[in-house]
Write a protein that holds these residues in place. Sequence first.
Motif, PDB file in Angstrom:
ATOM      1  N   LEU A  88       0.833  -1.195   0.000  1.00  0.00           N
ATOM      2  CA  LEU A  88       0.000   0.000   0.000  1.00  0.00           C
ATOM      3  C   LEU A  88       0.867   1.244   0.000  1.00  0.00           C
ATOM      4  O   LEU A  88       1.792   1.366   0.805  1.00  0.00           O
ATOM      5  CB  LEU A  88      -0.895   0.025   1.244  1.00  0.00           C
ATOM      6  N   GLN A  95      -4.815  14.380   5.829  1.00  0.00           N
ATOM      7  CA  GLN A  95      -4.983  13.049   6.396  1.00  0.00           C
ATOM      8  C   GLN A  95      -4.121  12.109   5.575  1.00  0.00           C
ATOM      9  O   GLN A  95      -3.510  12.512   4.595  1.00  0.00           O
ATOM     10  CB  GLN A  95      -6.449  12.621   6.312  1.00  0.00           C
ATOM     11  N   PHE A  96      -4.090  10.869   5.996  1.00  0.00           N
ATOM     12  CA  PHE A  96      -3.420   9.843   5.208  1.00  0.00           C
ATOM     13  C   PHE A  96      -4.354   9.414   4.081  1.00  0.00           C
ATOM     14  O   PHE A  96      -5.519   9.116   4.310  1.00  0.00           O
ATOM     15  CB  PHE A  96      -3.114   8.622   6.073  1.00  0.00           C
ATOM     16  N   PHE A  98      -4.586   6.471   1.226  1.00  0.00           N
ATOM     17  CA  PHE A  98      -4.008   5.193   0.840  1.00  0.00           C
ATOM     18  C   PHE A  98      -4.461   4.805  -0.561  1.00  0.00           C
ATOM     19  O   PHE A  98      -5.617   5.029  -0.935  1.00  0.00           O
ATOM     20  CB  PHE A  98      -4.440   4.088   1.811  1.00  0.00           C
ATOM     21  N   GLY A  99      -3.543   4.208  -1.295  1.00  0.00           N
ATOM     22  CA  GLY A  99      -3.937   3.574  -2.531  1.00  0.00           C
ATOM     23  C   GLY A  99      -4.613   2.241  -2.224  1.00  0.00           C
ATOM     24  O   GLY A  99      -4.626   1.790  -1.078  1.00  0.00           O
TER      25      GLY A  99
ATOM     26  N   TYR B  35      -9.676   3.441  10.452  1.00  0.00           N
ATOM     27  CA  TYR B  35      -9.926   3.104   9.065  1.00  0.00           C
ATOM     28  C   TYR B  35     -10.845   1.892   8.984  1.00  0.00           C
ATOM     29  O   TYR B  35     -10.831   1.027   9.856  1.00  0.00           O
ATOM     30  CB  TYR B  35      -8.619   2.751   8.337  1.00  0.00           C
ATOM     31  N   GLN B  37     -11.546  -1.260   6.399  1.00  0.00           N
ATOM     32  CA  GLN B  37     -10.975  -1.943   5.243  1.00  0.00           C
ATOM     33  C   GLN B  37     -11.891  -3.066   4.790  1.00  0.00           C
ATOM     34  O   GLN B  37     -12.236  -3.955   5.566  1.00  0.00           O
ATOM     35  CB  GLN B  37      -9.580  -2.500   5.550  1.00  0.00           C
ATOM     36  N   LEU B  43      -8.640   0.661   2.049  1.00  0.00           N
ATOM     37  CA  LEU B  43      -8.599   1.383   3.329  1.00  0.00           C
ATOM     38  C   LEU B  43      -9.349   2.700   3.208  1.00  0.00           C
ATOM     39  O   LEU B  43      -8.945   3.576   2.449  1.00  0.00           O
ATOM     40  CB  LEU B  43      -7.151   1.666   3.730  1.00  0.00           C
ATOM     41  N   PHE B  45     -10.646   6.052   5.226  1.00  0.00           N
ATOM     42  CA  PHE B  45     -10.420   6.846   6.431  1.00  0.00           C
ATOM     43  C   PHE B  45     -11.737   7.192   7.106  1.00  0.00           C
ATOM     44  O   PHE B  45     -12.668   7.681   6.457  1.00  0.00           O
ATOM     45  CB  PHE B  45      -9.667   8.115   6.039  1.00  0.00           C
TER      46      PHE B  45
END
Lengths: 108, 115
Positions: A88, A95-96, A98-99, B35, B37, B43, B45
């Motif tokens: 990932l 914020q983070f 993610f792919g 998170y 998933q 994922l 947020f």
Amino acid sequence: QKEVEQNSGPLSVPEGAIASLNCTYSDRVSQSFFWYRQYSGKSPELIMSIYSNGDKEDGRFTAQLNKASQYVSLLIRDSQPSDSATYLCAVTGNQFYFGTGTSLTVIP
Amino acid sequence: KAGVTQTPRYLIKTRGQQVTLSCSPISGHRSVSWYQQTPGQGLQFLFEYFSETQRNKGNFPGRFSGRQFSNSRSEMNVSTLELGDSALYLCASSLVSRAVGNEQYFGPGTRLTVT
């Protein structure tokens, strides 16, 4: 447009080869970039972080960052079957982000 | 140093019920993010807490809520559970929020199944 794009794969490489994983991001002000490894049924594990342009090496792993092209990559040298996992890419803004991850299989 | 811990690890609930998940960050970490998933969505947020304040929130309905305590431990609550809430819920802690170098470390997750 997604914030972080990764090729979902699957990517298969023979044992001992170099695996190349790529990620592009859309927010030009992103400052921090991370690669996580996630084994099936497990949580993501941080393996590399990179903050400035260029290469960063840690053992068999090399992260490459090109902010002008909004591109970050991960190279795994001497790939091992234990490297088989989903990788990932994460980018920080407010914020983070993610792919969706690239699935890597290393074939013995 | 102990890692991020999450409880419970597995949970089975019925539609309409509510659930509370707990996360204890790495000692000294003040930021906790949550998170969701799923296989199809990756994922997603949910929200981030820093020093007991919600700093950011993802695009989830109001049924999802959270809080952080003065010791940085965090809880998230999901009310009126739906089948689509079945997922792995991950908590991640970091030393700071919104700063260069704010590496996040994940807990083992809570696997929620809604029947």
